[in-house]
Scaffold this active site. Structure first.
Site, PDB file in Angstrom:
ATOM      1  N   GLU A 221      49.436  75.796  12.893  1.00 45.75           N
ATOM      2  CA  GLU A 221      50.439  76.281  11.936  1.00 45.75           C
ATOM      3  C   GLU A 221      51.865  76.166  12.498  1.00 45.75           C
ATOM      4  OE1 GLU A 221      49.148  80.208  10.909  1.00 45.75           O
ATOM      5  OE2 GLU A 221      47.440  79.478   9.750  1.00 45.75           O
TER       6      GLU A 221
ATOM      7  N   LYS B 149      56.939  85.572   3.143  1.00 42.51           N
ATOM      8  CA  LYS B 149      56.618  84.821   1.929  1.00 42.51           C
ATOM      9  C   LYS B 149      57.675  85.032   0.849  1.00 42.51           C
ATOM     10  CE  LYS B 149      51.637  85.045   2.827  1.00 42.51           C
ATOM     11  NZ  LYS B 149      50.318  85.390   2.282  1.00 42.51           N
TER      12      LYS B 149
ATOM     13  N   ASN C  69      51.560  89.194  -0.544  1.00 41.92           N
ATOM     14  CA  ASN C  69      51.422  90.249   0.470  1.00 41.92           C
ATOM     15  C   ASN C  69      52.493  90.159   1.570  1.00 41.92           C
ATOM     16  OD1 ASN C  69      50.466  87.990   1.646  1.00 41.92           O
ATOM     17  ND2 ASN C  69      48.521  88.857   2.351  1.00 41.92           N
TER      18      ASN C  69
ATOM     19  N   HIS D 200      52.659  86.303   6.461  1.00 38.14           N
ATOM     20  CA  HIS D 200      51.468  85.605   6.951  1.00 38.14           C
ATOM     21  C   HIS D 200      51.495  85.612   8.465  1.00 38.14           C
ATOM     22  CE1 HIS D 200      48.550  82.318   7.658  1.00 38.14           C
ATOM     23  NE2 HIS D 200      49.436  81.904   8.555  1.00 38.14           N
TER      24      HIS D 200
ATOM     25  N   TYR E 178      47.510  75.644   3.386  1.00 40.24           N
ATOM     26  CA  TYR E 178      46.341  76.510   3.131  1.00 40.24           C
ATOM     27  C   TYR E 178      45.060  75.714   2.902  1.00 40.24           C
ATOM     28  CZ  TYR E 178      49.274  80.694   2.888  1.00 40.24           C
ATOM     29  OH  TYR E 178      50.106  81.731   3.195  1.00 40.24           O
TER      30      TYR E 178
END
Ligand code: ADP
Ligand code: C5P
Ligand code: MG
Length: 381
Positions: free
Chosen positions: A132, A14, A118, A121, A52
């Site tokens: 995805e 990310k 975080n 993913h 998302y």
């Protein structure tokens, strides 16, 4: 046995961890993942929202999509046995603060900030992995996802025995172009005919009584014309050396000067010829019997002509007894030689007469010195 499933999963580095991409990739590789696809993208807020979409109703949705569109993201497809679970384990708990407490070696512990920022993913199920991966890599092929046990079974039961047989046969026949020979062998085993690609071969039968000089002259022609030479007797003696039951039976027949059942010799020759890439092939000591001649022409190939080495028995006997001093052959002794002469006159001469009647025989005076015989033969090519 542990059943392993080779899977693909989507991994994202990310925007908050983008500067640590190299470190993260090192960890990924060290953990045995194969990186099948990679792409750096900066997502628009709309694209992030699409990705998302399942969290649309959640309170963090807006923050998350804003964050995900705030800088570059690295998208990867990772492959490995149980890739989905493995990658999630390697990332650690979703919240980086929790990760630092519970899994301090995890990626999120090392490179993440909090619950949204975080670092990475990972897909959470095969279904989401498929969706995805397609989101970032629409062309990605999932088709070859074998399970490890299937692969092992296939290798053990099918590939290993086939290759063992093929390579053993290849070493035994020693073809001039081993790779091409192996290719043809494997295609044939798979039921795919390699015949159309093959140039047609010129095949010559080299016949004559025992000791008339067939082997000697074939060796000379191989040198002069780059032909291949296959001696039926040598191929049969190789079978004897293998020590198989069939080999023992062949060994007995050779000692007695008898003709080995034609299908055995024919199979050996067929394999040898299939492996040859030479412009001409000399078949020495075959056909030795009328039935063998018919089978060869029907099942293997047409041929150009017969070279017949004409030599009186006394001269052949003298040569064979001389050869027997060093050959180590079980049939180069006076008892076996006499039996071989008998077989030649009664069983093999009719083959020569048969082809003579068809105008296919070139008779050579084999009593001349070796080089003179070779010169006479070379005039025929
Ligand atoms: P074949 O294969 O027909 O049984 P070989 O080629 O093994 O016969 O020859 C038998 C023996 O005779 C060998 O020892 C070889 O050196 C010898 N020989 C072959 N041709 C000649 C020849 N033209 N003159 C004299 N000896 C020969
Ligand atoms: O040609 P060569 O002398 O090497 O053959 C040795 C022996 O091999 C023969 O005497 C015979 O027993 C066997 N043989 C056979 N069929 C053939 C060629 C050879 O049985 N076509
Ligand atoms: Mg010979």
């Amino acid at each position: 046995m542990v059943v392993e499933k080779i899977e693909s999963t989507l991994a994202l580095v990310k925007p908050d961890a983008f500067d640590n991409t190299e470190n993260i990739i090192t960890i990924i590789k060290r953990n045995g993942f194969v990186i099948s696809e990679r792409q750096v993208v900066t997502l628009s807020k709309e694209r992030a929202a699409q990705f998302y979409e399942e969290h649309k109703e959640r309170s963090f949705y807006d923050d998350l999509t804003t964050f995900m569109s705030s800088g570059p993201t690295l998208a990867l497809v990772l492959r490995k046995a149980d890739a989905i679970t493995s990658w999630r384990q390697l990332m650690g708990p979703t919240n980086s603060d929790k990760a630092r407490k519970e899994a301090p070696d995890s990626i999120r512990a090392k490179f993440g900030t909090d619950g949204s920022k975080n670092a990475t993913h990972g897909s959470d199920s095969p279904q989401s992995a498929a969706r995805e991966i397609a989101f970032f890599f629409p062309e990605y092929q999932h088709s070859s996802e074998f399970n490890g046990q299937d692969v092992r079974e296939y290798l053990t039961k099918t590939v290993t025995p086939l290759l063992t047989t093929a390579l053993t046969e290849m070493c035994r026949l020693n073809p001039s172009d081993p790779v091409e020979w192996l290719g043809h062998y494997l295609l044939k085993s798979a039921g795919i005919s390699a015949e159309p690609a093959k140039p047609s071969k010129n095949i010559y039968f080299v016949l004559g009584g025992p000791g008339s000089g067939k082997g000697t002259q074939c060796a000379k022609l191989v040198e002069k014309l780059s032909f291949d030479h296959f001696s039926a007797g040598d191929l049969l003696r190789n079978e004897v050396s293998s020590g198989s039951e069939q080999g023992k039976m062949i060994g007995e027949m050779i000692k007695e000067g008898k003709i080995v059942p034609g299908h055995i010799t024919l199979d050996l020759l067929r394999n040898a010829i299939d492996g040859s890439n030479a412009p001409g092939v000399l078949i020495d000591g075959f056909p030795r019997q009328l039935g063998q001649a018919g089978s060869f022409e029907k099942e293997v190939s047409d041929f150009e002509f017969v070279l017949f080495f004409d030599c009186p028995e006394e001269e052949m006997e003298r040569r064979l007894l001389q050869r027997g001093k060093t050959s180590g052959r079980s049939d180069d002794n006076i008892d076996s030689i006499r039996k071989r002469f008998n077989t030649f006159v009664n069983t093999s001469m009719p083959v020569i007469e048969y082809y003579e009647a068809k105008g296919k025989v070139h008779k050579i005076d084999a009593t001349m010195p070796i080089d003179t015989v070779t010169e006479a033969i070379l005039k025929l090519f």
